[in-house]
Write a protein that holds these residues in place. Structure first.
Motif, PDB file in Angstrom:
ATOM      1  N   GLY A 161       0.837  -1.198   0.000  1.00 23.64           N
ATOM      2  CA  GLY A 161       0.000   0.000   0.000  1.00 23.64           C
ATOM      3  C   GLY A 161       0.875   1.251   0.000  1.00 23.64           C
ATOM      4  O   GLY A 161       2.080   1.185  -0.216  1.00 23.64           O
ATOM      5  N   TRP A 162       0.274   2.380   0.289  1.00 20.68           N
ATOM      6  CA  TRP A 162       1.018   3.628   0.129  1.00 20.68           C
ATOM      7  C   TRP A 162       2.118   3.803   1.168  1.00 20.68           C
ATOM      8  O   TRP A 162       3.184   4.290   0.875  1.00 20.68           O
ATOM      9  N   ALA A 163       1.850   3.423   2.400  1.00 22.63           N
ATOM     10  CA  ALA A 163       2.861   3.531   3.460  1.00 22.63           C
ATOM     11  C   ALA A 163       3.547   4.891   3.467  1.00 22.63           C
ATOM     12  O   ALA A 163       4.762   4.989   3.554  1.00 22.63           O
ATOM     13  N   GLU A 164       2.753   5.948   3.355  1.00 25.04           N
ATOM     14  CA  GLU A 164       3.321   7.298   3.401  1.00 25.04           C
ATOM     15  C   GLU A 164       3.596   7.666   4.862  1.00 25.04           C
ATOM     16  O   GLU A 164       2.945   8.543   5.445  1.00 25.04           O
ATOM     17  N   LEU A 165       4.567   6.981   5.444  1.00 16.68           N
ATOM     18  CA  LEU A 165       4.818   7.151   6.877  1.00 16.68           C
ATOM     19  C   LEU A 165       5.345   8.542   7.219  1.00 16.68           C
ATOM     20  O   LEU A 165       5.247   8.978   8.357  1.00 16.68           O
ATOM     21  N   GLY A 166       5.915   9.230   6.240  1.00 10.42           N
ATOM     22  CA  GLY A 166       6.392  10.598   6.477  1.00 10.42           C
ATOM     23  C   GLY A 166       5.253  11.588   6.630  1.00 10.42           C
ATOM     24  O   GLY A 166       5.458  12.715   7.081  1.00 10.42           O
ATOM     25  N   HIS A 167       4.049  11.155   6.266  1.00  8.59           N
ATOM     26  CA  HIS A 167       2.918  12.087   6.307  1.00  8.59           C
ATOM     27  C   HIS A 167       1.895  11.696   7.361  1.00  8.59           C
ATOM     28  O   HIS A 167       0.705  11.992   7.217  1.00  8.59           O
ATOM     29  N   VAL A 168       2.353  11.041   8.431  1.00  9.30           N
ATOM     30  CA  VAL A 168       1.504  10.884   9.607  1.00  9.30           C
ATOM     31  C   VAL A 168       1.648  12.150  10.449  1.00  9.30           C
ATOM     32  O   VAL A 168       2.698  12.790  10.460  1.00  9.30           O
ATOM     33  N   VAL A 169       0.565  12.524  11.142  1.00  4.88           N
ATOM     34  CA  VAL A 169       0.562  13.776  11.906  1.00  4.88           C
ATOM     35  C   VAL A 169       1.199  13.553  13.275  1.00  4.88           C
ATOM     36  O   VAL A 169       0.812  12.648  14.011  1.00  4.88           O
ATOM     37  N   VAL A 170       2.208  14.346  13.601  1.00  9.43           N
ATOM     38  CA  VAL A 170       2.791  14.286  14.938  1.00  9.43           C
ATOM     39  C   VAL A 170       2.517  15.562  15.742  1.00  9.43           C
ATOM     40  O   VAL A 170       2.655  15.567  16.959  1.00  9.43           O
ATOM     41  N   VAL A 171       2.157  16.652  15.056  1.00 10.17           N
ATOM     42  CA  VAL A 171       1.766  17.889  15.744  1.00 10.17           C
ATOM     43  C   VAL A 171       0.536  18.416  15.003  1.00 10.17           C
ATOM     44  O   VAL A 171       0.668  18.984  13.920  1.00 10.17           O
ATOM     45  N   ALA A 172      -0.655  18.209  15.574  1.00  7.34           N
ATOM     46  CA  ALA A 172      -1.858  18.679  14.884  1.00  7.34           C
ATOM     47  C   ALA A 172      -1.750  20.190  14.676  1.00  7.34           C
ATOM     48  O   ALA A 172      -1.471  20.935  15.607  1.00  7.34           O
ATOM     49  N   GLY A 173      -1.915  20.628  13.418  1.00  2.80           N
ATOM     50  CA  GLY A 173      -1.816  22.050  13.102  1.00  2.80           C
ATOM     51  C   GLY A 173      -0.395  22.579  13.142  1.00  2.80           C
ATOM     52  O   GLY A 173      -0.174  23.786  13.205  1.00  2.80           O
ATOM     53  N   GLY A 174       0.578  21.700  13.083  1.00  3.78           N
ATOM     54  CA  GLY A 174       1.984  22.116  13.179  1.00  3.78           C
ATOM     55  C   GLY A 174       2.529  22.725  11.895  1.00  3.78           C
ATOM     56  O   GLY A 174       1.792  23.318  11.107  1.00  3.78           O
ATOM     57  N   GLN A 175       3.832  22.549  11.689  1.00  6.45           N
ATOM     58  CA  GLN A 175       4.509  23.158  10.541  1.00  6.45           C
ATOM     59  C   GLN A 175       3.917  22.630   9.226  1.00  6.45           C
ATOM     60  O   GLN A 175       3.571  21.459   9.131  1.00  6.45           O
ATOM     61  N   PRO A 176       3.809  23.518   8.223  1.00  7.16           N
ATOM     62  CA  PRO A 176       3.319  23.051   6.922  1.00  7.16           C
ATOM     63  C   PRO A 176       4.275  22.020   6.316  1.00  7.16           C
ATOM     64  O   PRO A 176       5.485  22.122   6.495  1.00  7.16           O
ATOM     65  N   CYS A 177       3.706  21.060   5.626  1.00  6.22           N
ATOM     66  CA  CYS A 177       4.526  20.058   4.948  1.00  6.22           C
ATOM     67  C   CYS A 177       5.105  20.691   3.679  1.00  6.22           C
ATOM     68  O   CYS A 177       4.866  21.847   3.371  1.00  6.22           O
ATOM     69  N   GLN A 178       5.874  19.909   2.934  1.00  5.48           N
ATOM     70  CA  GLN A 178       6.563  20.496   1.784  1.00  5.48           C
ATOM     71  C   GLN A 178       5.989  20.009   0.455  1.00  5.48           C
ATOM     72  O   GLN A 178       5.158  19.116   0.420  1.00  5.48           O
ATOM     73  N   GLY A 179       6.453  20.623  -0.606  1.00  5.30           N
ATOM     74  CA  GLY A 179       6.068  20.199  -1.951  1.00  5.30           C
ATOM     75  C   GLY A 179       4.568  20.260  -2.162  1.00  5.30           C
ATOM     76  O   GLY A 179       3.913  21.212  -1.760  1.00  5.30           O
TER      77      GLY A 179
END
Ligand SMILES: [Zn+2]
Length: 313
Positions: A161-179
């Protein structure tokens, strides 16, 4: 005639090697790889970023060059989500690519079996088969580079499956992601080389990046060790959550930033993960460094090529 399922090819040395292609956001690394992971000739070029045609033509160039040495199949590790039914790579966070069927393009062009896997999954496959996870049936791999990738092996099978483990939330409303990721507070935004760059710039001024932070921390600078510990704490929170879902035998940490930071990040991550993990994982959880270094992506891509050659995908 190449790759005929009836096996009409005579066995020769070319059958023992496939081409692995590790497509990254900044560089394309491709090489001839044997089943045991031995890497032969490699080619490395900068990834063009202007258009899809440019990227595909650069990929075709390196594969065509390596094909002159003979290869039985081609495997791609790509930073895109892949639709499992169609095999189409859907979109990339950091590259101008969408809706590309890498195996079909390669088969049409070079006449050999080909396969594709998400790059994080490919790295997990490599570490499981030939690296730090070779003795286990269940693992989670996190690749900490500029961004964060990952892969999961469950019950002796790579989870596809996708396993986008880098895009799990660790700080709700935290720093914007990239790209192209519009989320906030994702692991990638808080526990990556990019996050270390941001912390370094805050502490030491614009222009300071992750290498400065790591250098100062190694010299005992408490602000630097504190910033890395915070990265580790959030990494550990994500690991604890993943452990509570998948109960892996081991969690492997790879990637350039992961390797450079080592225990400066991993020790706080271990403490945080144990405090989140449900018993008995809170006591038994193992978080260790991956073994294959930056070769994991290339070897994993090649293993995907071997799976295509063997009719497993
Ligand atoms: Zn994200």
């Amino acid at each position: 005639m190449f790759g005929h399922p009836g096996g009409y090819r005579s066995r020769d040395v070319r059958e023992e090697r496939v081409i692995g292609v590790d497509l990254g956001g900044t560089k394309i690394r491709a090489g001839l790889v044997a089943r045991d992971g031995t890497i032969g000739r490699t080619i490395e070029i900068a990834t063009p970023d202007a258009s899809q045609d440019q990227v595909l033509s650069a990929l075709d160039g390196v594969v065509s060059d390596l094909m002159t040495d003979g290869a039985a199949a081609i495997g791609f590790g790509v930073p895109l989500n892949i639709d499992r039914r169609s095999g189409v790579a859907l979109r990339a966070v950091n590259l101008p690519l969408h809706n590309v069927h890498f195996p079909n393009l390669a088969r049409e062009r070079h006449g050999v079996p080909a396969g594709v896997e998400n790059d994080g999954n490919a790295a997990a496959l490599a570490e499981w088969r030939l690296g730090a996870g070779r003795d286990v049936s269940n693992l989670i791999m996190l690749t900490l580079g500029t961004g964060v990738g990952g892969g999961i092996v469950i019950d002796d099978r790579l989870y596809r499956g996708w396993a986008e483990l880098g895009h799990v939330v660790v700080v709700a409303g935290g720093q914007p992601c990239q790209g192209n990721c519009h989320g906030r507070g994702h692991l990638e935004a808080h526990a990556s080389g990019l996050a270390a760059d941001r912390a370094a710039a805050q502490l030491y001024g614009p222009g300071a990046g992750a290498p400065v932070l790591l250098e100062r921390a190694a010299a005992g600078d408490e602000q630097a060790t504190g910033a890395l510990a915070e990265i580790g704490r959030l990494l550990g929170a994500a690991i604890g959550s993943l452990v509570n879902i998948f109960a892996p035998d081991v969690v492997l940490i790879g990637g350039g930033f992961g390797a450079a930071a080592g225990d400066l990040v991993l020790e706080p991550a271990r403490a945080a993960a144990r405090s989140e993990a449900i018993e008995p994982a809170d006591g038994t959880l193992r978080i260790v460094e991956a073994e294959l270094g930056d070769a994991a992506g290339l070897i994993g891509a090649a293993l995907v090529g071997f799976e295509a050659l063997d009719g497993l995908r």
